[in-house]
Motif scaffolding. Structure first.
Motif, PDB file in Angstrom:
ATOM      1  N   ARG A   1       0.846  -1.207   0.000  1.00  0.00           N
ATOM      2  CA  ARG A   1       0.000   0.000   0.000  1.00  0.00           C
ATOM      3  C   ARG A   1       0.879   1.253   0.000  1.00  0.00           C
ATOM      4  O   ARG A   1       0.613   2.193  -0.728  1.00  0.00           O
ATOM      5  N   SER A   2       1.897   1.249   0.867  1.00  0.00           N
ATOM      6  CA  SER A   2       2.764   2.430   0.984  1.00  0.00           C
ATOM      7  C   SER A   2       3.446   2.754  -0.336  1.00  0.00           C
ATOM      8  O   SER A   2       3.537   3.924  -0.725  1.00  0.00           O
ATOM      9  N   GLU A   3       3.923   1.737  -1.014  1.00  0.00           N
ATOM     10  CA  GLU A   3       4.601   1.966  -2.289  1.00  0.00           C
ATOM     11  C   GLU A   3       3.627   2.504  -3.333  1.00  0.00           C
ATOM     12  O   GLU A   3       3.974   3.379  -4.131  1.00  0.00           O
ATOM     13  N   ILE A   4       2.398   1.986  -3.315  1.00  0.00           N
ATOM     14  CA  ILE A   4       1.392   2.463  -4.260  1.00  0.00           C
ATOM     15  C   ILE A   4       1.032   3.917  -3.966  1.00  0.00           C
ATOM     16  O   ILE A   4       0.943   4.746  -4.876  1.00  0.00           O
TER      17      ILE A   4
ATOM     18  N   GLU B   1       2.932   6.113  -2.547  1.00  0.00           N
ATOM     19  CA  GLU B   1       4.082   6.911  -2.962  1.00  0.00           C
ATOM     20  C   GLU B   1       4.098   7.105  -4.483  1.00  0.00           C
ATOM     21  O   GLU B   1       4.385   8.197  -4.975  1.00  0.00           O
ATOM     22  N   ALA B   2       3.769   6.050  -5.232  1.00  0.00           N
ATOM     23  CA  ALA B   2       3.730   6.162  -6.697  1.00  0.00           C
ATOM     24  C   ALA B   2       2.666   7.158  -7.138  1.00  0.00           C
ATOM     25  O   ALA B   2       2.894   7.975  -8.046  1.00  0.00           O
ATOM     26  N   ILE B   3       1.502   7.114  -6.487  1.00  0.00           N
ATOM     27  CA  ILE B   3       0.427   8.048  -6.814  1.00  0.00           C
ATOM     28  C   ILE B   3       0.851   9.482  -6.507  1.00  0.00           C
ATOM     29  O   ILE B   3       0.657  10.397  -7.308  1.00  0.00           O
ATOM     30  N   LEU B   4       1.448   9.688  -5.342  1.00  0.00           N
ATOM     31  CA  LEU B   4       1.908  11.034  -4.974  1.00  0.00           C
ATOM     32  C   LEU B   4       3.017  11.518  -5.903  1.00  0.00           C
ATOM     33  O   LEU B   4       3.046  12.701  -6.282  1.00  0.00           O
ATOM     34  N   THR B   5       3.909  10.625  -6.279  1.00  0.00           N
ATOM     35  CA  THR B   5       4.980  10.996  -7.207  1.00  0.00           C
ATOM     36  C   THR B   5       4.393  11.464  -8.530  1.00  0.00           C
ATOM     37  O   THR B   5       4.807  12.495  -9.070  1.00  0.00           O
ATOM     38  N   ALA B   6       3.421  10.719  -9.047  1.00  0.00           N
ATOM     39  CA  ALA B   6       2.769  11.103 -10.305  1.00  0.00           C
ATOM     40  C   ALA B   6       2.079  12.454 -10.158  1.00  0.00           C
ATOM     41  O   ALA B   6       2.148  13.303 -11.056  1.00  0.00           O
ATOM     42  N   TYR B   7       1.438  12.680  -9.026  1.00  0.00           N
ATOM     43  CA  TYR B   7       0.754  13.951  -8.770  1.00  0.00           C
ATOM     44  C   TYR B   7       1.749  15.116  -8.760  1.00  0.00           C
ATOM     45  O   TYR B   7       1.526  16.137  -9.393  1.00  0.00           O
ATOM     46  N   PHE B   8       2.844  14.942  -8.057  1.00  0.00           N
ATOM     47  CA  PHE B   8       3.820  16.023  -7.950  1.00  0.00           C
ATOM     48  C   PHE B   8       4.645  16.222  -9.216  1.00  0.00           C
ATOM     49  O   PHE B   8       5.253  17.263  -9.397  1.00  0.00           O
ATOM     50  N   ASP B   9       4.662  15.229 -10.091  1.00  0.00           N
ATOM     51  CA  ASP B   9       5.389  15.358 -11.353  1.00  0.00           C
ATOM     52  C   ASP B   9       4.589  16.085 -12.430  1.00  0.00           C
ATOM     53  O   ASP B   9       5.105  16.319 -13.516  1.00  0.00           O
ATOM     54  N   THR B  10       3.349  16.446 -12.149  1.00  0.00           N
ATOM     55  CA  THR B  10       2.545  17.165 -13.140  1.00  0.00           C
ATOM     56  C   THR B  10       2.937  18.633 -13.150  1.00  0.00           C
ATOM     57  O   THR B  10       3.556  19.142 -12.212  1.00  0.00           O
ATOM     58  N   ASP B  11       2.559  19.300 -14.213  1.00  0.00           N
ATOM     59  CA  ASP B  11       2.831  20.735 -14.343  1.00  0.00           C
ATOM     60  C   ASP B  11       1.667  21.586 -13.854  1.00  0.00           C
ATOM     61  O   ASP B  11       1.686  22.796 -14.003  1.00  0.00           O
ATOM     62  N   GLU B  12       0.664  20.945 -13.281  1.00  0.00           N
ATOM     63  CA  GLU B  12      -0.509  21.673 -12.812  1.00  0.00           C
ATOM     64  C   GLU B  12      -0.159  22.571 -11.628  1.00  0.00           C
ATOM     65  O   GLU B  12       0.860  22.396 -10.977  1.00  0.00           O
ATOM     66  N   ASP B  13      -1.068  23.495 -11.365  1.00  0.00           N
ATOM     67  CA  ASP B  13      -0.957  24.323 -10.163  1.00  0.00           C
ATOM     68  C   ASP B  13      -1.436  23.452  -9.008  1.00  0.00           C
ATOM     69  O   ASP B  13      -2.631  23.341  -8.746  1.00  0.00           O
ATOM     70  N   ARG B  14      -0.498  22.795  -8.337  1.00  0.00           N
ATOM     71  CA  ARG B  14      -0.849  21.825  -7.308  1.00  0.00           C
ATOM     72  C   ARG B  14      -1.587  22.448  -6.125  1.00  0.00           C
ATOM     73  O   ARG B  14      -2.453  21.815  -5.529  1.00  0.00           O
ATOM     74  N   SER B  15      -1.275  23.680  -5.792  1.00  0.00           N
ATOM     75  CA  SER B  15      -1.971  24.316  -4.664  1.00  0.00           C
ATOM     76  C   SER B  15      -3.454  24.466  -4.978  1.00  0.00           C
ATOM     77  O   SER B  15      -4.307  24.117  -4.152  1.00  0.00           O
ATOM     78  N   THR B  16      -3.764  24.958  -6.154  1.00  0.00           N
ATOM     79  CA  THR B  16      -5.161  25.132  -6.548  1.00  0.00           C
ATOM     80  C   THR B  16      -5.856  23.783  -6.657  1.00  0.00           C
ATOM     81  O   THR B  16      -6.963  23.597  -6.151  1.00  0.00           O
ATOM     82  N   THR B  17      -5.205  22.820  -7.293  1.00  0.00           N
ATOM     83  CA  THR B  17      -5.783  21.492  -7.449  1.00  0.00           C
ATOM     84  C   THR B  17      -6.023  20.839  -6.093  1.00  0.00           C
ATOM     85  O   THR B  17      -7.096  20.264  -5.850  1.00  0.00           O
ATOM     86  N   THR B  18      -5.065  20.942  -5.196  1.00  0.00           N
ATOM     87  CA  THR B  18      -5.193  20.344  -3.866  1.00  0.00           C
ATOM     88  C   THR B  18      -6.344  20.985  -3.102  1.00  0.00           C
ATOM     89  O   THR B  18      -7.147  20.289  -2.471  1.00  0.00           O
ATOM     90  N   ARG B  19      -6.437  22.295  -3.165  1.00  0.00           N
ATOM     91  CA  ARG B  19      -7.527  22.993  -2.485  1.00  0.00           C
ATOM     92  C   ARG B  19      -8.884  22.530  -3.019  1.00  0.00           C
ATOM     93  O   ARG B  19      -9.813  22.278  -2.245  1.00  0.00           O
ATOM     94  N   GLU B  20      -8.991  22.408  -4.346  1.00  0.00           N
ATOM     95  CA  GLU B  20     -10.244  21.955  -4.950  1.00  0.00           C
ATOM     96  C   GLU B  20     -10.581  20.523  -4.512  1.00  0.00           C
ATOM     97  O   GLU B  20     -11.736  20.214  -4.224  1.00  0.00           O
ATOM     98  N   LEU B  21      -9.565  19.667  -4.461  1.00  0.00           N
ATOM     99  CA  LEU B  21      -9.786  18.288  -4.039  1.00  0.00           C
ATOM    100  C   LEU B  21     -10.245  18.210  -2.584  1.00  0.00           C
ATOM    101  O   LEU B  21     -11.118  17.411  -2.235  1.00  0.00           O
ATOM    102  N   ILE B  22      -9.673  19.032  -1.723  1.00  0.00           N
ATOM    103  CA  ILE B  22     -10.066  19.040  -0.306  1.00  0.00           C
ATOM    104  C   ILE B  22     -11.517  19.490  -0.166  1.00  0.00           C
ATOM    105  O   ILE B  22     -12.295  18.891   0.585  1.00  0.00           O
ATOM    106  N   VAL B  23     -11.902  20.529  -0.891  1.00  0.00           N
ATOM    107  CA  VAL B  23     -13.285  21.013  -0.835  1.00  0.00           C
ATOM    108  C   VAL B  23     -14.238  19.917  -1.303  1.00  0.00           C
ATOM    109  O   VAL B  23     -15.253  19.642  -0.654  1.00  0.00           O
ATOM    110  N   ARG B  24     -13.912  19.243  -2.419  1.00  0.00           N
ATOM    111  CA  ARG B  24     -14.760  18.165  -2.931  1.00  0.00           C
ATOM    112  C   ARG B  24     -14.854  17.015  -1.934  1.00  0.00           C
ATOM    113  O   ARG B  24     -15.935  16.454  -1.721  1.00  0.00           O
TER     114      ARG B  24
END
Length: 72
Positions: free
Chosen positions: A37-40, A42-65
């Motif tokens: 589970r931990s490795e999975i 970590e892989a998901i988080l790595t993929a998330y942080f490797d994107t060029d998106e505005d992670r702060s905005t995306t994270t805030r939107e995800l938390i609200v949802r």
């Protein structure tokens, strides 16, 4: 991404039962890799942080949802 040479920080999470079930499904799907589970997560988080998106905005939107979904 360069591997840290220092001790890796550890922290725990308490996912919802639904998220835990999805992670368990992924563990089963990756049995040939022996992924935990931990490795999975970590892989998901790595993929998330490797994107060029505005992670702060995306994270805030995800938390609200997530919070809205919990209230329903």
């Amino acid at each position: 991404m360069q591997e840290e040479t220092m001790t890796r920080p550890k922290f725990g999470i308490s996912p919802s039962p639904q998220i835990a079930h999805h992670l368990d499904d992924l563990v089963e799907d990756c049995v040939d890799l022996g992924a935990s589970r931990s490795e999975i997560v970590e892989a998901i988080l790595t993929a998330y942080f490797d994107t060029d998106e505005d992670r702060s905005t995306t994270t805030r939107e995800l938390i609200v949802r997530l919070r809205q979904a919990r209230q329903n």
